[in-house]
Design a protein around this motif. Structure first.
Motif, PDB file in Angstrom:
ATOM      1  N   UNK A   1       3.822  10.318  -2.621  1.00  0.00           N
ATOM      2  CA  UNK A   1       4.289  11.380  -1.730  1.00  0.00           C
ATOM      3  C   UNK A   1       5.120  10.787  -0.594  1.00  0.00           C
ATOM      4  N   UNK A   2       4.646   9.665  -0.030  1.00  0.00           N
ATOM      5  CA  UNK A   2       5.367   9.054   1.084  1.00  0.00           C
ATOM      6  C   UNK A   2       6.714   8.512   0.634  1.00  0.00           C
ATOM      7  N   UNK A   3       6.747   7.925  -0.557  1.00  0.00           N
ATOM      8  CA  UNK A   3       8.004   7.358  -1.053  1.00  0.00           C
ATOM      9  C   UNK A   3       9.023   8.462  -1.316  1.00  0.00           C
TER      10      UNK A   3
ATOM     11  N   UNK B   1       8.267  16.067   5.128  1.00  0.00           N
ATOM     12  CA  UNK B   1       8.576  14.664   4.860  1.00  0.00           C
ATOM     13  C   UNK B   1       8.003  13.772   5.956  1.00  0.00           C
ATOM     14  N   UNK B   2       8.232  14.147   7.223  1.00  0.00           N
ATOM     15  CA  UNK B   2       7.720  13.307   8.313  1.00  0.00           C
ATOM     16  C   UNK B   2       6.195  13.255   8.291  1.00  0.00           C
TER      17      UNK B   2
ATOM     18  N   UNK C   1       1.088   8.576   4.998  1.00  0.00           N
ATOM     19  CA  UNK C   1       1.161   7.374   4.165  1.00  0.00           C
ATOM     20  C   UNK C   1       1.061   6.121   5.006  1.00  0.00           C
ATOM     21  N   UNK C   2       1.808   6.096   6.118  1.00  0.00           N
ATOM     22  CA  UNK C   2       1.781   4.928   6.988  1.00  0.00           C
ATOM     23  C   UNK C   2       0.392   4.728   7.580  1.00  0.00           C
TER      24      UNK C   2
ATOM     25  N   UNK D   1       0.816  -1.198   0.000  1.00  0.00           N
ATOM     26  CA  UNK D   1       0.000   0.000   0.000  1.00  0.00           C
ATOM     27  C   UNK D   1       0.853   1.253   0.000  1.00  0.00           C
ATOM     28  N   UNK D   2       1.865   1.258   0.848  1.00  0.00           N
ATOM     29  CA  UNK D   2       2.630   2.494   0.964  1.00  0.00           C
ATOM     30  C   UNK D   2       3.454   2.722  -0.292  1.00  0.00           C
TER      31      UNK D   2
END
Lengths: 339, 354, 309
Positions: free
Chosen positions: A46-48, A321-322, A328-329, A40-41
């Motif tokens: 954006x999360x990557x 970023x965090x 995302x998580x 999923x992530x």
């Protein structure tokens, strides 16, 4: 319609036996919770991207100070207030060492006859801002990680005990939390900092002193939810010990929410460190953190805006970023989101 | 008899992250004036999707109508504009949902929620709409309707809320009422009350009903005709007696056999083996073949058409093909068929169903 | 409900009591007594002052007097500003901070709600992504970074505003915008999530089945239900604003409480620091209490019917 059908060969109407267990076959490969979350992530661009940015920043905090030959804490007054100058880029008209002197715009490197390069310039004491920036980021990250770690450990233990044992224990522990939660974080952080000498550890302690409360409440809520569910009751019926129930049945179910919350605790800690340093309660020179660098830069904003922009940019990038990784998580680990 | 609505060759897909889900694969049926058509089937068989597509209530972004028509009052509901459709919803066709606990707006007084369609479709003024709403609440058996109009949903029990939802649905005397498992979420005793209420109201206002359920007991109670859905298709359709006492499709046999009954002699319940087909990649032939002990070779090759059993009774199974071998349905089903005139096991005199 | 409110008020006083005790201990522990700036005083003069402020009394007596004074709203006397009492100082500066805070919260929540509504109603379109990006930036970037950027662009470079002095309402525009970024982001994200959840509920489907049009669904049915839970974030929002105001006021040289607080930190004026700390605590605790009670009054209706999932 029957006309057309009569052309069908006779033997197609033979009875066949179908193994009905075939129908029970599960066609999708079975994925563990974490494999599923990873799939999923991975879809969350954006999360990557944020993860790569974060890795890059962490790498730079270690490598950055060694990439230039200037010491981040070394004072060299003759090299004070230099604008950024980068070899190569200087020919493009940017990062060419041109800055303001009074109201005139001149190349300060030529003026002061300096032939070395300061990529991000220097501050009012001639300290190299490039190495200072990464050193400062390193300290900010260290503070944030340690504070987040303490929050998680204390929060999980406190919330876990309170939720799992329930009854009187829970009652007393929750009364304490209810009083503590009433104290505004800002107030307690400032009071704690004033009580201790300023330094990395005072900031960490000040941030964690109330930081764990949020985590403990979430963990308690989850433990309360899970501990009466059938799978835990079943384990208990089968004679599993408290230790086993906590370790094998409750903790794995809590991991997701703990990780997600930690991801949001870290930027909060980064923010508080920067905030404290900005109002003058943070680290003292020559030590640098993102907050102190921004504070230094702010004082010279009219003449040397670059002094502010680099640390402000890195701080913002870290926070974004965090937050994006946390988002995302959360999406990836939230079982409710499963299709 | 006058057809109220006719669904022709409806085909519909959902576009999901996993791919195209062929939720409805060629469904045709009609509902006549004043009758109740029950649509039965397992979860995921497409019964809810069929009715929501009549109302066009499916999420527009992910739904694709591939083929078919929904003819209502001389128009194809799939072709008219959204604005036109809004005039149909709640006025000509209205709907009751499964869970009365969630289908009322929690922050709006129920009076306002009942008045809404009246104000919108019948252009009543406020005081007339109020009077009509009080009347409706009385009609659905709510005591002290005047006072209750001013209350919020959380002040009502589940059964009462379903009565309110029914009042909302019937506000504009719709020609067609779609009830999507209206009793599933209710206690058994309340279920019976709601079913009685619906039957009663149907007579009073002469509306047609499409009743979706997976509960065959409810079907026997309310329906005139029954359509059995499986894997996004209607596999058998007929009058309630035909479906209960002369079923032809192996899936219908399975459904009837798995219905617990009080006088059952065997103490083991029958369960249909396997799981419903994956509509991401629907099987080529008869979707039920893989779970059926009556499968034929051709079932894996070709989709069976609807074979006519009687004027009102059709079933989509190759077993009805003249070349197909004679098979005996499961014993409990055969028992039932013995009492149905016209079935091949009919034993004559015994006080049959008709 | 009455029981719940009583309970909450009791906890509120325990929290305040703890904070007050902590500030008292700090006052006693910290270097720089009220006389630090008065070392040139003769012993007699010092005695007079000790007597006057009761500093000769045993600590417990001082503690009780301190707590009594706090209860009366007397936060002590500033060291820095000759004998000005802290409460008067705070009240004098309050106006500016209230203007900033009120503007920021009104502007922030209104813009945030609009952005969140647009994002939810136009889900997965460019509007949605745009509003999501604004929300992420607003949540991530600290308000003092915004403040510095705004000042640099609009005051230093473009010279539309004065740098570093209070010059009437116009001077409150930039700091209010900087402070509003957080509320905008939080409200936008919150409303978007709530709206999407509400739009997926059965009662919205039923409203559609009743023939309601897009506008009626969005505003008559969904909006109210999405808006009510926003009350829950007002507490954290106020805390965030307060934190932000400390630095934003300093950056824009707004003569408010925050600016004075930071100044006092740098000049070790403990009386003002402690007084302001108490003031902030009371402010935040009361706000959170009001929010909780407000939500408790509205909540049962929502919890019992809407949010059973």
């Amino acid at each position: 319609m029957t006309n057309k059908l009569e052309k069908l060969p006779k033997d197609s109407f033979e009875r066949i036996t179908i193994d009905s267990t075939q129908a029970e076959k599960i066609s999708k490969p079975s994925l563990s919770f974490w494999q599923d979350a990873w799939l999923r992530i991975r879809k969350n661009k954006a999360a990557i991207v944020s993860m790569f940015i974060l890795i890059f920043i962490v790498f730079m905090t270690f490598a950055g100070p060694f990439m230039v030959k200037h010491d981040p804490e070394a004072v060299k007054v003759s090299h004070a207030n230099l604008p950024p100058k980068v070899p190569g880029l200087e020919k493009l008209g940017i990062f060419d060492g041109v800055g303001k002197l009074g109201s005139k715009t001149v190349n300060l490197y030529e003026l002061k006859k300096i032939d070395t390069y300061y990529w991000f310039g220097t501050d009012s004491l001639g300290r190299d801002l490039f190495s200072r920036l990464w050193k400062g980021t390193q300290i900010s990250l260290l503070i944030a990680f340690v504070a987040a770690f303490i929050d998680v450990v204390v929060g999980v233990i406190y919330g876990g005990i309170s939720g799992y044992y329930g009854g009187r224990t829970d009652d007393i522990m929750q009364r304490i939390v209810e009083v503590l939660i009433g104290i505004p974080t800002l107030v307690i952080v400032i009071l704690m900092i004033m009580m201790m000498d300023s330094g990395i550890w005072s900031i960490i302690i000040a941030i964690s002193i109330t930081g764990w409360i949020g985590m403990s409440r979430i963990v308690r809520g989850q433990v309360l939810k899970y501990k009466n569910q059938e799978f835990v009751l079943a384990a208990r019926t089968l004679g599993a010990s408290d230790r086993r129930i906590i370790g094998k049945h409750l903790l794995p179910n809590l991991m997701a929410i703990i990780i997600v919350n930690m991801m949001f605790t870290i930027p909060t800690a980064i923010f508080f460190e920067a905030f404290l340093s900005f109002i003058g309660l943070g680290l003292q020179a020559p030590k640098a953190s993102l907050g102190t660098l921004i504070n230094d830069g702010y004082k010279f904003i009219s003449y040397q805006p670059y002094m502010l922009f680099f640390p402000a940019f890195v701080l913002s990038l870290l926070m974004i970023a965090f937050n994006l990784i946390g988002d995302g998580l959360r999406d990836a680990l939230d079982p409710k989101m499963k299709d | 008899m006058e057809k109220i609505i006719e669904v022709k060759d409806l085909e519909l897909s959902f576009h999901t992250f996993a791919g195209e889900v062929k939720a409805i694969r060629g469904v045709s049926f009609e509902v006549f004036k004043g009758e109740t058509l029950a649509i039965v089937g397992e979860s995921g068989s497409g019964k809810s999707v069929t009715t929501k597509s009549i109302m066009r209530l499916l999420p527009e972004s992910s739904t694709e109508f591939k083929n078919g028509q929904v003819l209502f009052g001389g128009r194809d509901l799939l072709k008219i504009s959204e604005r036109e459709m809004q005039k149909v919803r709640g006025k000509d066709i209205s709907m009751i949902f499964q869970d009365p606990m969630t289908s009322l707006n929690p922050t709006m007084k129920i009076g306002k929620q009942i008045m809404e369609p009246l104000l919108k479709h019948q252009k009543l003024n406020k005081s007339d709409a109020w009077k009509k709403s009080v009347e409706l609440l009385g009609l659905v058996g709510m005591p002290q309707p005047e006072m209750r109009m001013k209350q919020f949903p959380h002040q009502f029990s589940g059964g009462q809320r379903q009565r309110i939802v029914i009042a909302v649905a019937l506000a504009c005397n719709p020609k067609l009422l779609i009830a999507d498992e209206p009793t599933t979420a209710l206690d058994v005793t309340i279920q019976a009350q709601i079913l009685e209420l619906m039957k009663d109201l149907q007579k009073k206002i002469d509306t047609s009903i499409i009743f979706i359920t997976h509960d065959l007991g409810v079907v026997a109670n309310v329906a005139d005709r029954v359509a059995v859905m499986y894997g996004g298709q209607i596999v058998e359709v007929g009058t309630v007696d035909e479906i209960f006492y002369n079923p032809q499709h192996p899936y219908t046999w399975g459904l009837l056999s798995s219905m617990p009954s009080l006088d059952a002699t065997e103490d083991k319940l029958y369960a249909i083996p396997g799981t419903p087909p994956d509509l991401l990649a629907p099987p080529k032939g008869d979707a039920f073949a893989l779970r059926s002990e009556y499968a034929l070779k051709i079932d894996l090759e070709e989709m069976p058409p609807l074979f006519k059993v009687s004027e009102t009774h059709y079933a989509a199974t190759w077993l009805l093909h003249p070349d197909a071998p004679q098979v005996d349905p499961p014993a409990p089903v055969m028992e039932r068929m013995k009492s149905f005139p016209g079935s091949r096991y009919y034993e004559g005199n015994a006080g049959g169903a008709k | 409900m009455a029981k719940y409110i009583t309970k909450r008020v009791v906890y509120m006083f325990i929290s305040l009591f703890l904070i007050a005790s902590l500030t008292f201990v700090l006052m006693k522990l910290l270097p720089g007594s009220p006389l630090a700036s008065a070392e040139k005083l003769s012993i007699e003069q010092r005695e007079v002052i000790y007597e006057k402020y009761g500093l000769n009394d045993p600590i417990p007596v001082q503690y009780i007097r301190y707590m009594g004074n706090l209860a009366k709203g007397d936060f002590g006397i500033s060291f820095q500003y000759k004998n000005a009492d802290v409460m008067t100082l705070i009240l004098k500066k309050l106006e500016y901070s209230v203007i900033l805070g009120a503007q920021a919260i009104v502007f922030g929540t209104v813009i945030g709600i609009v952005l969140g509504m647009i994002a939810a109603l136009k889900q997965n379109t460019i509007w949605d992504y745009g509003s999501t990006i604004i929300a992420i930036l607003g949540i991530s970037i600290p308000s003092f970074v915004f403040a510095v950027l705004l000042q640099f662009i609009f005051a230093v470079e473009l010279e539309w505003f004065d740098v570093g002095l209070w010059n009437g309402w116009k001077s409150s525009i930039l700091p209010s915008i900087a402070l509003a970024m957080g509320p905008i982001a939080i409200a936008a994200r919150f409303i978007r999530t709530e709206m999407i959840e509400v739009l997926g509920t059965d009662y919205i489907l039923l409203a559609k089945a009743k023939g309601a049009n897009w506008f009626e669904i969005a505003f008559k049915h969904a909006f109210r239900n999405a808006l009510i839970p926003l009350i829950t974030v007002l507490g954290p929002l106020a805390a965030g604003l307060l934190t932000g105001s400390l630095v934003v006021e300093q950056i824009f040289a707004i003569p408010g409480i925050g600016e004075q607080f930071v100044k006092s930190i740098n000049s070790n004026d403990y009386a003002i620091i402690m007084g302001t700390t108490m003031f902030f605590s009371v402010f935040l605790i009361v706000i959170i209490l009001i929010v909780d009670i407000l939500y408790g009054i509205i909540d049962p209706r929502i919890r019992l019917s809407g949010g059973s999932k």
